[in-house]
Design a protein around this motif. Structure first.
Motif, PDB file in Angstrom:
ATOM      1  N   LYS A 180       0.825  -1.210   0.000  1.00 33.22           N
ATOM      2  CA  LYS A 180       0.000   0.000   0.000  1.00 33.22           C
ATOM      3  C   LYS A 180       0.860   1.261   0.000  1.00 33.22           C
ATOM      4  CE  LYS A 180      -2.216  -0.852   3.896  1.00 33.22           C
ATOM      5  NZ  LYS A 180      -3.249  -0.684   4.945  1.00 33.22           N
ATOM      6  N   SER A 306      -4.853  -1.597  -5.549  1.00 39.99           N
ATOM      7  CA  SER A 306      -4.178  -1.058  -4.362  1.00 39.99           C
ATOM      8  C   SER A 306      -5.171  -0.774  -3.245  1.00 39.99           C
ATOM      9  CB  SER A 306      -3.425   0.230  -4.720  1.00 39.99           C
ATOM     10  OG  SER A 306      -2.447  -0.024  -5.714  1.00 39.99           O
ATOM     11  N   SER A 310      -4.958  -2.348   0.372  1.00 46.09           N
ATOM     12  CA  SER A 310      -4.927  -1.479   1.544  1.00 46.09           C
ATOM     13  C   SER A 310      -5.994  -1.879   2.559  1.00 46.09           C
ATOM     14  CB  SER A 310      -5.125  -0.022   1.117  1.00 46.09           C
ATOM     15  OG  SER A 310      -4.980   0.852   2.207  1.00 46.09           O
TER      16      SER A 310
END
Length: 510
Positions: A180, A306, A310
Motif C-alpha cells: 500500500k 491497491s 490497503s
C-alpha cells in the motif's frame, strides 16, 4: 553432586518458553507495519474529500488541517507510548483505563468495543469484497450474496491466521503495508514530477489561501474528517505485551510510523491537487482512480487493486488488535474465561480470535446493522479522552511507577514537549483530554440526533451485565463444564502457568 537449582541460563530460557503466555514476537518493523496498516485504509485512495469540502475548497486551509490532524494524532500516540512502556500489557485503552480509572469505565469500554469494533471489521471486509469482485462485473453491480460470502471468507481466513501464528500475521501485515505504501508512493512521486510542468497547478498552491475562508464550525467539521483519516494510531498498545523490548520499540515505532503517514498524506493530497481541481476532487467518487485515469491511463487498474490491498492490510491489523482486546478483557473477568486462554501449541489467543471473528460475521449477514454503529463514532474519542485522563491520574497517583518514556520529556525527548517539566505540568495529555471531549460533544450539540441517545443508552446498558456478573460475581456452575469441553476441542489452556501443568489440570477436570 547435589540436586540444587541449575545456574545454566539456557534452563531459564527453556522455562520461559514453557510458560503459557503471549510471546514477544513483534519487533520494531512489525510495529511500524501495524500502525501504518491500521491508519492507511481505503479513505486516502477513495474519498479524501471531506477535509477539502468543509474547507470550502480552500487549498491552504485543507492542507493545514491535514497537517494539524496528523500532529494531534502524533500527540495522542505519544501519550499512548508512555502508557504502553509503563504498562506493557495487551488490551490497549482497556488496560490503561482499568488501571487508571477503575473497573467500571473499563467494562463500559469493552462492552462498547465488543460490538463497534467487529462491526468496523465487517464493513472493511464488505468493502474489500466490493473492490475484489467489481472488476469481474464491469459496470454491473456484483451480487450481494457473492460479496457477503467473500467477506466472510476473508474474515475467517484472517481470523484463523491470527489465531494460529503471530509471526505469520506480522509477516502478512508487513507485506501488505509495503504494497500500500508503494501505491501511495506512485501517487506522491507522480505529483512531484508533474507539479513543475503545470502552471495552473503552481498557481493553485501560490494562491492557496485566496479562496473563501470557512467559518469555525466548518473548520471543526473538516478537522473531524482529518482526524478520522488518521484513525488507528492507537493500535500498537493493544500488542504491547508481545513487543520485543517495549521500552525502546514502542516510542520509536510511534515516532517513525505516524510522521511517515503525515508526510505521505500531505504528498498524496498535493499530488491530487496537482492533477485535479478542487471541484473535481470533491465531485469524484474515487479520487485516486480519477487521478490514475489522467496520469497513468494504461495501468490505471493498479489503483483499484491497491485499494483492495490497503483494505486487506487494515483489516488484518484491526483483527489482530481486537483479539488482544478480548483476551485482556477476559483476563480481568469482564468476558468469559475461555477467551483468555491460549493455544497450547502456538501460544496465541485463539479463542479470542474466534470470538471477535464470530461477532464480525454476524454483522455481515444483515449488513444494515453496520449503519447503526456509525452513531458510536463519538465513543472512540470518549475512550481516547479517558485513556489520556488515566495517564494524568497515574502520573500523580503512582509517581514511582517505572516509565521508560514520558510524553513530556526524558531520554527520548520529542519535539513538541521538550521544554515542559514532566512531573509538574502535563500539557500534551491535558490538550488531548480537552480535545477528545470536544470531539465527543461537538457533533451532538451541532447536529443533535435521537440516535446519539440510543448509543448512550446502549453504553449505560453495560451496567445490567456489570453489576451481577462482575461486581457481585454471579456464576453458573454448568459453564465450567462447557469451558472444559471447549478447552479440549480448541486445545487451549489458561495463561500465566506451565503449559504442561495447566493442560493436565484442566483436561483431567473433564
Amino acid at each position: 553432586m547435589g540436586k540444587g537449582k541449575s545456574d545454566d541460563p539456557k534452563d531459564g530460557k527453556r522455562k520461559e518458553k514453557a510458560k503459557m503466555q503471549l510471546k514477544r514476537n513483534i519487533g520494531y518493523f512489525d510495529g511500524v507495519s501495524f500502525i501504518i496498516g491500521s491508519i492507511v485504509g481505503a479513505g486516502i485512495f477513495v474519498s479524501p474529500t471531506g477535509v477539502l469540502k468543509h474547507s470550502l475548497l480552500n487549498v491552504g486551509i485543507a492542507l493545514t488541517i491535514w497537517t494539524a490532524s496528523g500532529l494531534v494524532s502524533l500527540m495522542g500516540s505519544l501519550c499512548y507510548a508512555e502508557l504502553g512502556t509503563a504498562l506493557p500489557f495487551s488490551g490497549g485503552e482497556y488496560s490503561h483505563i482499568k488501571r487508571g480509572l477503575g473497573s467500571l469505565p473499563a467494562f463500559v469500554f469493552i462492552w462498547t468495543s465488543t460490538f463497534t469494533k467487529p462491526a468496523s471489521n465487517a464493513a472493511r471486509a464488505l468493502l474489500f469484497a466490493e473492490y475484489a469482485t467489481q472488476p469481474f462485473y464491469g459496470i454491473c453491480p456484483a451480487p450481494e450474496v457473492l460479496k457477503k460470502c467473500l467477506a466472510l471468507a476473508v474474515l475467517w481466513s484472517l481470523g484463523i491466521l491470527n489465531g494460529r501464528s503471530v509471526k505469520m500475521a506480522a509477516w502478512v501485515q508487513t507485506v501488505f503495508t509495503l504494497l500500500k505504501m508503494m501505491a501511495l508512493s506512485v501517487i506522491a512521486v507522480g505529483g512531484i514530477i508533474l507539479i513543475g510542468g503545470r502552471k495552473e497547478s503552481l498557481a493553485r498552491f501560490e494562491d492557496a489561501f485566496s479562496s473563501e475562508i470557512p467559518n469555525a464550525s466548518q473548520v471543526a467539521e473538516a478537522f473531524f474528517q482529518g482526524l478520522y483519516a488518521y484513525g488507528g494510531w492507537w493500535s500498537l498498545n493493544y500488542m504491547a505485551e508481545e513487543m520485543k523490548n517495549p521500552s525502546r520499540n514502542i516510542p520509536l515505532t510511534v515516532m517513525t510510523a505516524v510522521p511517515a503517514v503525515i508526510v505521505f498524506y500531505l504528498l498524496v493530497n498535493i499530488s491530487y491537487l496537482t492533477v485535479l481541481t478542487p471541484k473535481e476532487i470533491v465531485s469524484s467518487v474515487a479520487v485516486a482512480v480519477t487521478w490514475a485515469d489522467r496520469v497513468i491511463p494504461s495501468v490505471a487498474w493498479i489503483i483499484p487493486l491497491s485499494v483492495a490491498v490497503s483494505i486487506f492490510g487494515a483489516l488484518n491489523s484491526s483483527m489482530f488488535t481486537l483479539g488482544r482486546l478480548s483476551y485482556a478483557g477476559s483476563q480481568s473477568g469482564h468476558l468469559p474465561v475461555l477467551i483468555s486462554m491460549l493455544n497450547v501449541h502456538s501460544c496465541t489467543p485463539a479463542p479470542a480470535m474466534i470470538f471477535s471473528t464470530a461477532i464480525a460475521s454476524i454483522f455481515i449477514i444483515p449488513s444494515d446493522l453496520i449503519t447503526l454503529t456509525n452513531y458510536f463514532g463519538f465513543s472512540a474519542w470518549l475512550m481516547i479522552g479517558l485513556t489520556c485522563a488515566s495517564l494524568i491520574v497515574l502520573r500523580y497517583r503512582e509517581p514511582h511507577l517505572h516509565r521508560p518514556y514520558k510524553v513530556n520529556g526524558n531520554k527520548l525527548q520529542n519535539i513538541f514537549t521538550d521544554f515542559f517539566e514532566s512531573r509538574v505540568f502535563l500539557p500534551v495529555p491535558f490538550v488531548m483530554v480537552a480535545m477528545s471531549f470536544f470531539l465527543v460533544l461537538a457533533p451532538i450539540v451541532w447536529s443533535p440526533n435521537l440516535q446519539y441517545v440510543y448509543a448512550f443508552l446502549f453504553m449505560l446498558g453495560s451496567l445490567i451485565v456489570y453489576l451481577p456478573f462482575v461486581h457481585f460475581k454471579l456464576h453458573f456452575a454448568f459453564l465450567d463444564k462447557i469451558t472444559c469441553h471447549l478447552q479440549l476441542l480448541l486445545e487451549v489452556s489458561p495463561a500465566d502457568g506451565s503449559a504442561e501443568g495447566k493442560c493436565i489440570l484442566f483436561f483431567q477436570a473433564v
